[in-house]
Design a protein around this motif. Structure first.
Motif, PDB file in Angstrom:
ATOM      1  N   TRP A 199       0.824  -1.217   0.000  1.00 53.68           N
ATOM      2  CA  TRP A 199       0.000   0.000   0.000  1.00 53.68           C
ATOM      3  C   TRP A 199       0.852   1.259   0.000  1.00 53.68           C
ATOM      4  O   TRP A 199       0.482   2.271  -0.578  1.00 53.68           O
ATOM      5  CB  TRP A 199      -0.952   0.015   1.192  1.00 53.68           C
ATOM      6  N   LEU A 200       2.010   1.193   0.670  1.00 60.28           N
ATOM      7  CA  LEU A 200       2.887   2.361   0.673  1.00 60.28           C
ATOM      8  C   LEU A 200       3.744   2.440  -0.588  1.00 60.28           C
ATOM      9  O   LEU A 200       4.480   3.399  -0.775  1.00 60.28           O
ATOM     10  CB  LEU A 200       3.791   2.345   1.912  1.00 60.28           C
TER      11      LEU A 200
ATOM     12  N   VAL B 272       7.819   3.194  -7.082  1.00 56.80           N
ATOM     13  CA  VAL B 272       7.521   1.905  -7.701  1.00 56.80           C
ATOM     14  C   VAL B 272       8.355   0.788  -7.089  1.00 56.80           C
ATOM     15  O   VAL B 272       7.872  -0.339  -6.938  1.00 56.80           O
ATOM     16  CB  VAL B 272       7.774   1.996  -9.225  1.00 56.80           C
ATOM     17  N   VAL B 273       9.572   1.076  -6.691  1.00 56.45           N
ATOM     18  CA  VAL B 273      10.488   0.044  -6.206  1.00 56.45           C
ATOM     19  C   VAL B 273       9.960  -0.661  -4.943  1.00 56.45           C
ATOM     20  O   VAL B 273      10.007  -1.891  -4.881  1.00 56.45           O
ATOM     21  CB  VAL B 273      11.901   0.638  -5.979  1.00 56.45           C
ATOM     22  N   PRO B 274       9.427   0.053  -3.935  1.00 50.42           N
ATOM     23  CA  PRO B 274       8.906  -0.682  -2.769  1.00 50.42           C
ATOM     24  C   PRO B 274       7.750  -1.607  -3.123  1.00 50.42           C
ATOM     25  O   PRO B 274       7.629  -2.696  -2.550  1.00 50.42           O
ATOM     26  CB  PRO B 274       8.439   0.421  -1.813  1.00 50.42           C
TER      27      PRO B 274
ATOM     28  N   LEU C 214       5.880  -7.214  -3.917  1.00 47.99           N
ATOM     29  CA  LEU C 214       5.348  -8.274  -4.765  1.00 47.99           C
ATOM     30  C   LEU C 214       6.298  -9.470  -4.794  1.00 47.99           C
ATOM     31  O   LEU C 214       5.860 -10.623  -4.678  1.00 47.99           O
ATOM     32  CB  LEU C 214       5.116  -7.740  -6.182  1.00 47.99           C
ATOM     33  N   ILE C 215       7.587  -9.216  -4.913  1.00 51.17           N
ATOM     34  CA  ILE C 215       8.564 -10.312  -4.900  1.00 51.17           C
ATOM     35  C   ILE C 215       8.556 -11.014  -3.543  1.00 51.17           C
ATOM     36  O   ILE C 215       8.613 -12.242  -3.462  1.00 51.17           O
ATOM     37  CB  ILE C 215       9.968  -9.772  -5.240  1.00 51.17           C
ATOM     38  N   TRP C 216       8.464 -10.233  -2.482  1.00 53.51           N
ATOM     39  CA  TRP C 216       8.432 -10.788  -1.129  1.00 53.51           C
ATOM     40  C   TRP C 216       7.205 -11.669  -0.933  1.00 53.51           C
ATOM     41  O   TRP C 216       7.264 -12.710  -0.280  1.00 53.51           O
ATOM     42  CB  TRP C 216       8.444  -9.639  -0.138  1.00 53.51           C
ATOM     43  N   ALA C 217       6.071 -11.258  -1.504  1.00 55.69           N
ATOM     44  CA  ALA C 217       4.840 -12.032  -1.357  1.00 55.69           C
ATOM     45  C   ALA C 217       4.906 -13.342  -2.125  1.00 55.69           C
ATOM     46  O   ALA C 217       4.381 -14.366  -1.679  1.00 55.69           O
ATOM     47  CB  ALA C 217       3.652 -11.206  -1.830  1.00 55.69           C
ATOM     48  N   ILE C 218       5.582 -13.335  -3.276  1.00 55.86           N
ATOM     49  CA  ILE C 218       5.627 -14.520  -4.123  1.00 55.86           C
ATOM     50  C   ILE C 218       6.729 -15.481  -3.689  1.00 55.86           C
ATOM     51  O   ILE C 218       6.614 -16.688  -3.877  1.00 55.86           O
ATOM     52  CB  ILE C 218       5.804 -14.099  -5.598  1.00 55.86           C
ATOM     53  N   LYS C 219       7.775 -14.960  -3.076  1.00 56.55           N
ATOM     54  CA  LYS C 219       8.936 -15.771  -2.699  1.00 56.55           C
ATOM     55  C   LYS C 219       8.545 -16.864  -1.714  1.00 56.55           C
ATOM     56  O   LYS C 219       7.784 -16.653  -0.780  1.00 56.55           O
ATOM     57  CB  LYS C 219       9.992 -14.861  -2.065  1.00 56.55           C
ATOM     58  N   GLU C 220       9.104 -18.051  -1.941  1.00 56.09           N
ATOM     59  CA  GLU C 220       8.854 -19.167  -1.038  1.00 56.09           C
ATOM     60  C   GLU C 220       9.499 -18.907   0.316  1.00 56.09           C
ATOM     61  O   GLU C 220      10.605 -18.377   0.391  1.00 56.09           O
ATOM     62  CB  GLU C 220       9.439 -20.460  -1.619  1.00 56.09           C
ATOM     63  N   THR C 221       8.821 -19.275   1.371  1.00 56.50           N
ATOM     64  CA  THR C 221       9.364 -19.082   2.714  1.00 56.50           C
ATOM     65  C   THR C 221       9.416 -20.436   3.422  1.00 56.50           C
ATOM     66  O   THR C 221       8.460 -21.193   3.406  1.00 56.50           O
ATOM     67  CB  THR C 221       8.499 -18.123   3.534  1.00 56.50           C
ATOM     68  N   ASP C 222      10.535 -20.723   4.002  1.00 55.00           N
ATOM     69  CA  ASP C 222      10.719 -21.945   4.769  1.00 55.00           C
ATOM     70  C   ASP C 222      11.060 -21.595   6.207  1.00 55.00           C
ATOM     71  O   ASP C 222      11.963 -22.158   6.794  1.00 55.00           O
ATOM     72  CB  ASP C 222      11.835 -22.789   4.167  1.00 55.00           C
ATOM     73  N   VAL C 223      10.343 -20.663   6.763  1.00 54.62           N
ATOM     74  CA  VAL C 223      10.613 -20.208   8.114  1.00 54.62           C
ATOM     75  C   VAL C 223       9.938 -21.161   9.093  1.00 54.62           C
ATOM     76  O   VAL C 223       8.737 -21.402   9.014  1.00 54.62           O
ATOM     77  CB  VAL C 223      10.096 -18.768   8.330  1.00 54.62           C
ATOM     78  N   VAL C 224      10.729 -21.714   9.970  1.00 55.64           N
ATOM     79  CA  VAL C 224      10.214 -22.604  11.004  1.00 55.64           C
ATOM     80  C   VAL C 224      10.639 -22.022  12.338  1.00 55.64           C
ATOM     81  O   VAL C 224      11.824 -21.853  12.599  1.00 55.64           O
ATOM     82  CB  VAL C 224      10.756 -24.034  10.840  1.00 55.64           C
ATOM     83  N   ASP C 225       9.678 -21.714  13.179  1.00 52.29           N
ATOM     84  CA  ASP C 225       9.968 -21.144  14.483  1.00 52.29           C
ATOM     85  C   ASP C 225      10.074 -22.285  15.482  1.00 52.29           C
ATOM     86  O   ASP C 225       9.070 -22.862  15.885  1.00 52.29           O
ATOM     87  CB  ASP C 225       8.872 -20.159  14.888  1.00 52.29           C
ATOM     88  N   ILE C 226      11.298 -22.644  15.844  1.00 43.86           N
ATOM     89  CA  ILE C 226      11.492 -23.798  16.709  1.00 43.86           C
ATOM     90  C   ILE C 226      11.065 -23.522  18.144  1.00 43.86           C
ATOM     91  O   ILE C 226      10.956 -24.438  18.943  1.00 43.86           O
ATOM     92  CB  ILE C 226      12.950 -24.284  16.675  1.00 43.86           C
ATOM     93  N   ARG C 227      10.812 -22.276  18.474  1.00 45.68           N
ATOM     94  CA  ARG C 227      10.358 -21.978  19.833  1.00 45.68           C
ATOM     95  C   ARG C 227       8.941 -22.477  20.059  1.00 45.68           C
ATOM     96  O   ARG C 227       8.514 -22.652  21.180  1.00 45.68           O
ATOM     97  CB  ARG C 227      10.400 -20.473  20.079  1.00 45.68           C
TER      98      ARG C 227
END
Length: 121
Positions: A54-55, A60-62, A67-80
């Motif tokens: 939204w910002l 244009v760059v942000p 958009l790239i951040w939204a499409i990028k695969e995430t393998d974040v596992v919170d071990i806590r």
């Protein structure tokens, strides 16, 4: 000197308003697109992606980064947040892998020595 507005003047003004409203609708659709993609993909940082999208009208760059951040695969596992049983299983697997990694180099050395003795015969 008053100008009289005719039928075509009203058609022109209504067409311009229609075009402006449509343009604003397209702009709003594209500004919210990264946030909708992130929420649909259950992105762990969906709120941040949404805000950055939204910002993105400020530049244009942000928006492209969001958009790239939204499409990028995430393998974040919170071990806590693992249950205690899961952490015990992970510890056992880690010990097993460490034991296997220490055994493999010794086995390879023994195999190479046997291979050398067979080639000499």
């Amino acid at each position: 000197m008053v100008l009289a507005l005719g039928f075509y003047d009203y058609v022109t003004f209504s067409a311009l308003i229609f075009i402006l409203v449509g343009f604003m609708g397209v702009v709003l659709f594209f500004l919210g697109l990264p946030g909708r993609i992130a929420k649909q993909r259950n992105h762990p940082d969906a709120d941040a992606v949404n805000m950055m999208g939204w910002l993105g009208f400020l530049g244009v760059v942000p928006w492209i980064q969001a958009l790239i951040w939204a499409i990028k695969e995430t393998d974040v596992v919170d071990i806590r947040r693992f249950p205690p049983e899961e952490s015990e299983v992970l510890k056992k697997q880690a010990e097993k892998f460490q034991a296997e990694s220490t055994k493999k180099p010794k086995a390879k050395q023994a195999d190479s020595q046997q291979g050398d003795s067979q080639t000499q015969d």
